[in-house]
Write an enzyme that holds these catalytic residues in place. Structure first.
Site, PDB file in Angstrom:
ATOM      1  N   LYS A 107       1.089  -1.238   0.152  1.00  0.00           N
ATOM      2  CA  LYS A 107      -0.063  -0.113   0.095  1.00  0.00           C
ATOM      3  C   LYS A 107       0.964   1.350  -0.113  1.00  0.00           C
ATOM      4  O   LYS A 107       1.935   1.295   0.484  1.00  0.00           O
ATOM      5  CB  LYS A 107      -0.889  -0.035   1.408  1.00  0.00           C
ATOM      6  CG  LYS A 107      -2.081   0.986   1.334  1.00  0.00           C
ATOM      7  CD  LYS A 107      -3.059   0.518   0.207  1.00  0.00           C
ATOM      8  CE  LYS A 107      -4.434   0.539   0.502  1.00  0.00           C
ATOM      9  NZ  LYS A 107      -5.529  -0.469  -0.090  1.00  0.00           N
ATOM     10  N   GLY A 219     -21.023   6.515   2.673  1.00  0.00           N
ATOM     11  CA  GLY A 219     -19.944   6.745   1.888  1.00  0.00           C
ATOM     12  C   GLY A 219     -20.833   6.984   0.593  1.00  0.00           C
ATOM     13  O   GLY A 219     -21.673   6.198   0.258  1.00  0.00           O
ATOM     14  N   GLY A 221     -18.660   7.138  -2.724  1.00  0.00           N
ATOM     15  CA  GLY A 221     -17.616   7.403  -3.573  1.00  0.00           C
ATOM     16  C   GLY A 221     -17.631   6.281  -4.608  1.00  0.00           C
ATOM     17  O   GLY A 221     -18.951   5.573  -4.836  1.00  0.00           O
ATOM     18  N   ASN A 222     -16.691   5.837  -5.228  1.00  0.00           N
ATOM     19  CA  ASN A 222     -16.763   4.570  -6.103  1.00  0.00           C
ATOM     20  C   ASN A 222     -17.167   3.493  -5.752  1.00  0.00           C
ATOM     21  O   ASN A 222     -17.894   2.486  -6.636  1.00  0.00           O
ATOM     22  CB  ASN A 222     -15.167   4.582  -6.975  1.00  0.00           C
ATOM     23  CG  ASN A 222     -15.017   3.410  -7.763  1.00  0.00           C
ATOM     24  OD1 ASN A 222     -14.623   2.289  -7.240  1.00  0.00           O
ATOM     25  ND2 ASN A 222     -15.519   3.383  -8.814  1.00  0.00           N
TER      26      ASN A 222
HETATM   27  N1  GLU Z   1      -7.215  -0.214  -3.706  1.00  0.00           N
HETATM   28  C1  GLU Z   1      -7.757  -1.120  -3.611  1.00  0.00           C
HETATM   29  C2  GLU Z   1      -8.054  -1.906  -2.237  1.00  0.00           C
HETATM   30  O1  GLU Z   1      -7.892  -1.571  -1.492  1.00  0.00           O
HETATM   31  C3  GLU Z   1      -7.507  -2.015  -5.050  1.00  0.00           C
HETATM   32  C4  GLU Z   1      -6.048  -2.409  -4.719  1.00  0.00           C
HETATM   33  C5  GLU Z   1      -5.426  -2.924  -6.293  1.00  0.00           C
HETATM   34  O2  GLU Z   1      -6.301  -3.053  -7.144  1.00  0.00           O
HETATM   35  O3  GLU Z   1      -4.071  -3.270  -6.331  1.00  0.00           O
HETATM   36  O4  GLU Z   1      -8.256  -3.145  -2.543  1.00  0.00           O
END
Ligand code: GLU
Length: 428
Positions: A107, A219, A221-222
């Site tokens: 992350k 929320g 959002g997306n």
């Molecule tokens: N940010 C998204 C998650 O928390 C997707 C991560 C990704 O596609 O690598 O799962």
């Protein structure tokens, strides 16, 4: 975000310790998996539009890559902290493992508020982030993706910078890219749709028809928007949705007892994702305080915002009618709240299973990039449904077999697979 008494990394470690005890893991395995294997902290100096230089703090944590390259999003948030990124990287490891895709967990983040940055300034942050990490990320090491307040455009700038530095085309460097530029159809919908695939399976198991249920969502959002869309298509009714208001720096909940109309709300949403309250009132919505989303007398709660939303205080407000919680967000429920939810007999679909649709589709995006051949949207969403459903069934069967809570069952499967990979490699 990490703040006051809440520390998401402590929470992620507490969850891990519980499963480590259950699996009777030795000190080596615990020592390796309790912390990220690698983490990077760096400054990104940016020439702002007014000519001044501002320095932004960036992070990347690679929690574990025994099962494949690290994978996970990059968040832009003013309250981002290294502990938040550490926690989220650990949850990514479990997420990729529970859906059984050959990727590890990572992350990233930048402490910044995109609301106050021009597009050029955001582009510079994206390019700066890649310049700092170019030797440590890449299609075979660590593959970033969008997350809170980052989009396909940000991914494209990052890919462009990576390709400019390395001098070759690497569409597999990053996922969540625009369709037509190496992105996959269905990636935008994937997290929200994936969440509802798991809710559908939970409803089946409880022998409840979707059309007989109502839900409240946190929320707008997306994740939330696509979850609402698919849940509506299945016949479910969302009666309340909470939304962040950038100008007031607080959230409001929009309630309409006969059901919210997603397209109508989207048509009165500004570019920062805030819903126009006056227009909503005119359209027959009641405006409540944001945290009231959790108090609604509904069958399903979908927390699709940030971490620490269902905690020791707010959990007390959950109606006894609630049967399912589908965690669209990462880390929305604290361990104290978890115990209450378990006692209440609510069917909880834990975050790293419920919201794994995004990264699963990211994996499909990588596969398509590698082949340089792209599937139709139906193909992508069909494969996504299959993956999510299989993962859900494996977790719920284990939960039933051992009489354990869904989160614990998901952890047993995920951590078990990662430990096996680490052992097979001779790391532990
Ligand atoms: N940010 C998204 C998650 O928390 C997707 C991560 C990704 O596609 O690598 O799962």
């Amino acid at each position: 975000m990490a703040g006051d008494n809440f520390n998401p990394f402590r929470m992620a470690q507490e969850q891990f310790d519980k499963v480590a005890d259950f699996l009777d893991l030795d000190e080596g395995a615990r020592g390796l998996l309790r912390n990220p294997m690698r983490e990077y902290h760096f400054n990104i100096p940016i020439r702002m539009d007014d000519g001044s230089v501002k320095v932004f703090r960036g992070f990347r944590c690679q929690h574990n890559d025994a099962r494949g390259p690290s994978k996970g999003g990059i968040r832009f948030h003013p309250q981002e902290t290294i502990d938040t990124v550490r926690a989220l990287s650990m949850w990514m490891t479990w997420k990729c493992s529970v859906v059984d895709i050959p990727l590890g967990g990572g992350k990233g983040g930048v402490i910044c508020d995109p609301h106050n940055l021009s597009m050029r300034e955001q582009e510079q942050i994206c390019r700066g982030w890649v310049r700092q990490l170019v030797r440590n990320v890449g299609p075979l090491q660590d593959v970033p993706a969008p997350d809170v307040m980052t989009s396909a455009q940000h991914m494209l700038w990052m890919m462009d910078e990576y390709e400019a530095i390395t001098g070759a085309k690497y569409p597999g460097f990053i996922t969540g890219k625009p369709v037509g530029m190496g992105g996959s159809l269905g990636r935008t919908e994937a997290t929200g749709f994936g969440l509802i695939f798991t809710v559908r399976e939970a409803l089946k198991q409880l022998d409840i028809r979707p059309q007989d249920t109502i839900a409240s969502v946190q929320g707008f959002g997306n994740v939330s928007q696509y979850a609402i869309r698919l849940y509506n298509q299945m016949g479910g009714t969302v009666i309340c949705v909470s939304c962040w208001d950038q100008a007031d720096q607080k959230s409001y909940a929009f309630r309409r007892k006969d059901g919210i109309d997603l397209d109508q709300l989207l048509s009165i949403t500004d570019k920062f994702g805030g819903i126009d309250r006056q227009k909503a009132l005119d359209l027959g919505y009641e405006i409540l305080e944001g945290p009231q989303w959790i108090e609604q007398d509904v069958d399903i709660l979908l927390p699709c915002a940030l971490e620490n939303q269902i905690n020791a205080d707010s959990v007390k407000k959950i109606s006894s009618r609630v049967k399912i919680i589908g965690e669209g967000a990462n880390g929305p429920t604290t361990p104290e709240a978890d115990r209450v939810i378990e006692e209440m007999g609510i069917f909880n679909i834990p975050d790293f299973l419920a919201n794994a649709g995004g990264v699963t589709c990211s994996y499909f995006e990588q596969v398509q990039c590698n082949m340089n051949y792209y599937w139709t949207k139906d193909e992508v969403l069909g494969k996504l449904d299959q993956k999510m459903t299989e993962a859900f069934i494996a977790v719920s069967e284990l939960a039933q077999r051992h009489g354990i809570y869904m989160r614990d069952a998901a952890y047993v499967i995920s951590v078990g697979r990662v430990v096996e990979a680490c052992r097979a490699r001779g790391w532990i």
